[in-house]
Design a protein around this motif. Structure first.
Motif, PDB file in Angstrom:
ATOM      1  N   ALA A  32       0.833  -1.201   0.000  1.00 61.12           N
ATOM      2  CA  ALA A  32       0.000   0.000   0.000  1.00 61.12           C
ATOM      3  C   ALA A  32       0.872   1.257   0.000  1.00 61.12           C
ATOM      4  O   ALA A  32       0.587   2.231  -0.715  1.00 61.12           O
ATOM      5  N   ARG A  33       1.942   1.252   0.807  1.00 64.58           N
ATOM      6  CA  ARG A  33       2.867   2.395   0.829  1.00 64.58           C
ATOM      7  C   ARG A  33       3.488   2.605  -0.549  1.00 64.58           C
ATOM      8  O   ARG A  33       3.599   3.743  -1.031  1.00 64.58           O
ATOM      9  N   LEU A  34       3.890   1.506  -1.182  1.00 63.02           N
ATOM     10  CA  LEU A  34       4.533   1.602  -2.484  1.00 63.02           C
ATOM     11  C   LEU A  34       3.561   2.123  -3.537  1.00 63.02           C
ATOM     12  O   LEU A  34       3.913   2.980  -4.359  1.00 63.02           O
ATOM     13  N   ARG A  35       2.325   1.635  -3.502  1.00 63.74           N
ATOM     14  CA  ARG A  35       1.340   2.087  -4.497  1.00 63.74           C
ATOM     15  C   ARG A  35       0.977   3.556  -4.286  1.00 63.74           C
ATOM     16  O   ARG A  35       0.742   4.292  -5.262  1.00 63.74           O
ATOM     17  N   ASP A  36       0.917   4.001  -3.040  1.00 61.87           N
ATOM     18  CA  ASP A  36       0.675   5.423  -2.780  1.00 61.87           C
ATOM     19  C   ASP A  36       1.790   6.274  -3.390  1.00 61.87           C
ATOM     20  O   ASP A  36       1.535   7.334  -3.980  1.00 61.87           O
ATOM     21  N   TRP A  37       3.032   5.826  -3.220  1.00 61.90           N
ATOM     22  CA  TRP A  37       4.182   6.535  -3.795  1.00 61.90           C
ATOM     23  C   TRP A  37       4.086   6.560  -5.316  1.00 61.90           C
ATOM     24  O   TRP A  37       4.342   7.596  -5.947  1.00 61.90           O
ATOM     25  N   MET A  38       3.724   5.427  -5.919  1.00 60.65           N
ATOM     26  CA  MET A  38       3.594   5.360  -7.372  1.00 60.65           C
ATOM     27  C   MET A  38       2.493   6.289  -7.870  1.00 60.65           C
ATOM     28  O   MET A  38       2.668   7.007  -8.862  1.00 60.65           O
ATOM     29  N   ASN A  39       1.358   6.282  -7.171  1.00 56.68           N
ATOM     30  CA  ASN A  39       0.230   7.134  -7.586  1.00 56.68           C
ATOM     31  C   ASN A  39       0.612   8.608  -7.539  1.00 56.68           C
ATOM     32  O   ASN A  39       0.223   9.396  -8.408  1.00 56.68           O
ATOM     33  N   ALA A  40       1.374   8.979  -6.522  1.00 56.14           N
ATOM     34  CA  ALA A  40       1.792  10.376  -6.389  1.00 56.14           C
ATOM     35  C   ALA A  40       2.701  10.807  -7.538  1.00 56.14           C
ATOM     36  O   ALA A  40       2.779  11.994  -7.868  1.00 56.14           O
ATOM     37  N   ARG A  41       3.362   9.837  -8.159  1.00 55.12           N
ATOM     38  CA  ARG A  41       4.281  10.144  -9.267  1.00 55.12           C
ATOM     39  C   ARG A  41       3.676   9.819 -10.627  1.00 55.12           C
ATOM     40  O   ARG A  41       4.355   9.931 -11.654  1.00 55.12           O
ATOM     41  N   GLY A  42       2.438   9.366 -10.642  1.00 57.17           N
ATOM     42  CA  GLY A  42       1.791   9.049 -11.900  1.00 57.17           C
ATOM     43  C   GLY A  42       2.316   7.797 -12.561  1.00 57.17           C
ATOM     44  O   GLY A  42       2.247   7.654 -13.789  1.00 57.17           O
ATOM     45  N   LEU A  43       2.843   6.859 -11.759  1.00 59.96           N
ATOM     46  CA  LEU A  43       3.374   5.603 -12.289  1.00 59.96           C
ATOM     47  C   LEU A  43       2.304   4.523 -12.223  1.00 59.96           C
ATOM     48  O   LEU A  43       1.693   4.310 -11.176  1.00 59.96           O
ATOM     49  N   GLU A  44       2.084   3.843 -13.333  1.00 61.20           N
ATOM     50  CA  GLU A  44       1.073   2.794 -13.398  1.00 61.20           C
ATOM     51  C   GLU A  44       1.738   1.424 -13.347  1.00 61.20           C
ATOM     52  O   GLU A  44       2.660   1.135 -14.113  1.00 61.20           O
ATOM     53  N   GLY A  45       1.286   0.591 -12.410  1.00 60.72           N
ATOM     54  CA  GLY A  45       1.864  -0.728 -12.259  1.00 60.72           C
ATOM     55  C   GLY A  45       0.857  -1.838 -12.462  1.00 60.72           C
ATOM     56  O   GLY A  45      -0.355  -1.595 -12.561  1.00 60.72           O
ATOM     57  N   GLU A  46       1.353  -3.062 -12.543  1.00 63.48           N
ATOM     58  CA  GLU A  46       0.477  -4.223 -12.641  1.00 63.48           C
ATOM     59  C   GLU A  46      -0.332  -4.368 -11.348  1.00 63.48           C
ATOM     60  O   GLU A  46       0.047  -3.851 -10.291  1.00 63.48           O
ATOM     61  N   THR A  47      -1.454  -5.070 -11.427  1.00 63.29           N
ATOM     62  CA  THR A  47      -2.300  -5.253 -10.246  1.00 63.29           C
ATOM     63  C   THR A  47      -1.708  -6.254  -9.267  1.00 63.29           C
ATOM     64  O   THR A  47      -2.033  -6.239  -8.085  1.00 63.29           O
ATOM     65  N   THR A  48      -0.833  -7.130  -9.753  1.00 63.99           N
ATOM     66  CA  THR A  48      -0.189  -8.099  -8.876  1.00 63.99           C
ATOM     67  C   THR A  48       1.165  -7.575  -8.416  1.00 63.99           C
ATOM     68  O   THR A  48       1.710  -6.632  -8.985  1.00 63.99           O
ATOM     69  N   SER A  49       1.698  -8.195  -7.384  1.00 61.54           N
ATOM     70  CA  SER A  49       2.989  -7.790  -6.844  1.00 61.54           C
ATOM     71  C   SER A  49       3.817  -9.027  -6.522  1.00 61.54           C
ATOM     72  O   SER A  49       3.322 -10.157  -6.597  1.00 61.54           O
ATOM     73  N   GLU A  50       5.065  -8.795  -6.161  1.00 65.60           N
ATOM     74  CA  GLU A  50       5.965  -9.864  -5.736  1.00 65.60           C
ATOM     75  C   GLU A  50       6.583  -9.492  -4.396  1.00 65.60           C
ATOM     76  O   GLU A  50       6.746  -8.312  -4.096  1.00 65.60           O
ATOM     77  N   ALA A  51       6.919 -10.496  -3.616  1.00 64.66           N
ATOM     78  CA  ALA A  51       7.707 -10.289  -2.406  1.00 64.66           C
ATOM     79  C   ALA A  51       9.064 -10.947  -2.624  1.00 64.66           C
ATOM     80  O   ALA A  51       9.193 -11.901  -3.395  1.00 64.66           O
ATOM     81  N   ALA A  52      10.083 -10.416  -1.953  1.00 62.38           N
ATOM     82  CA  ALA A  52      11.423 -10.986  -2.057  1.00 62.38           C
ATOM     83  C   ALA A  52      12.071 -10.976  -0.689  1.00 62.38           C
ATOM     84  O   ALA A  52      11.975  -9.987   0.038  1.00 62.38           O
ATOM     85  N   GLY A  53      12.715 -12.076  -0.331  1.00 62.33           N
ATOM     86  CA  GLY A  53      13.416 -12.183   0.940  1.00 62.33           C
ATOM     87  C   GLY A  53      14.858 -12.569   0.709  1.00 62.33           C
ATOM     88  O   GLY A  53      15.157 -13.382  -0.167  1.00 62.33           O
ATOM     89  N   TYR A  54      15.756 -11.997   1.521  1.00 59.51           N
ATOM     90  CA  TYR A  54      17.190 -12.179   1.319  1.00 59.51           C
ATOM     91  C   TYR A  54      17.874 -12.957   2.444  1.00 59.51           C
ATOM     92  O   TYR A  54      19.090 -13.125   2.398  1.00 59.51           O
TER      93      TYR A  54
END
Length: 215
Positions: A156-178
């Motif tokens: 949700a934080r990431l999508r808010d940041w994207m929306n504020a910059r006018g960036l359109e992303g896919e509806t799905t997401s990925e998680a990554a662990g290191y």
């Protein structure tokens, strides 16, 4: 009592620093998927990834691999493949799924050399070899023990940041662990990645070098 508390604080601090140093060293010991940083804004980046080959299996994010998914993949890289080939562990472990991030596909990234020479087929029906298409991603980095609640919050934080910059992303997401499962939550490196649609653009402004350090 004050002196005892002081010594206890020193011991705790030393243990924390030692664990942090061990975690960084452990990450550095693995080959990590390369990417180019296009833009950085605090704990958020725009990255470009090349195509990657994954050994993947079905999983649930909240299980942390305890549903047998991690061991299926670990057995594959330990030699349970058509070439009886041992394959080095890499970072990160990708978890790809729907917005809820509950039913996902867990994927180990194949080392670059293995991907070039040819990834051996698995002997187990529960493991599949597939290509993760490269592209441009918005990525947020955070610590903690990954579960669906934390993943949704960071997405949700990431999508808010994207929306504020006018960036359109896919509806799905990925998680990554290191990190290995026993790494303390505050020292863990987790990420949520959202693939940007081709119409979205972010001009290179910070760092366009290739990274794969796993740190």
């Amino acid at each position: 009592m004050t002196r005892k508390m002081f010594h206890l604080g020193v011991l705790v601090g030393a243990a924390v620093l030692g664990t942090a140093a061990w975690t960084m060293t452990a990450r550095a010991g693995y080959e990590s998927a390369e990417y180019k940083v296009v833009e950085t804004d605090g704990d958020i980046e725009i990255r470009e990834y090349p195509d990657l080959m994954l050994a993947a299996t079905s999983s649930k994010l909240d299980s942390q691999g305890r549903d047998g998914s991690f061991m299926r993949l670990f057995r594959y890289i330990s030699g349970n493949n058509e070439n009886d080939q041992k394959i080095a562990m890499t970072t990160p472990v990708f978890m790809e799924g729907d917005n809820g991030l509950s039913d996902v596909s867990m994927g180990f990234v194949m080392p670059k050399e293995v991907a070039v020479e040819g990834v051996p087929d698995p002997k187990s029906d529960g493991v599949q070899i597939r290509k993760r298409d490269g592209g441009r991603f918005a990525v947020i980095r955070f610590s903690g023990r990954m579960d669906s609640k934390l993943a949704k919050k960071q997405e949700a934080r990431l999508r808010d940041w994207m929306n504020a910059r006018g960036l359109e992303g896919e509806t799905t997401s990925e998680a990554a662990g290191y990190d290995p499962p026993f790494t303390p939550g505050p020292l863990r490196r987790n990420e949520i990645l959202i693939r940007l649609k081709q119409s979205s653009d972010a001009s290179p402004s910070v760092d366009t070098s290739m990274r794969g350090d796993g740190l």
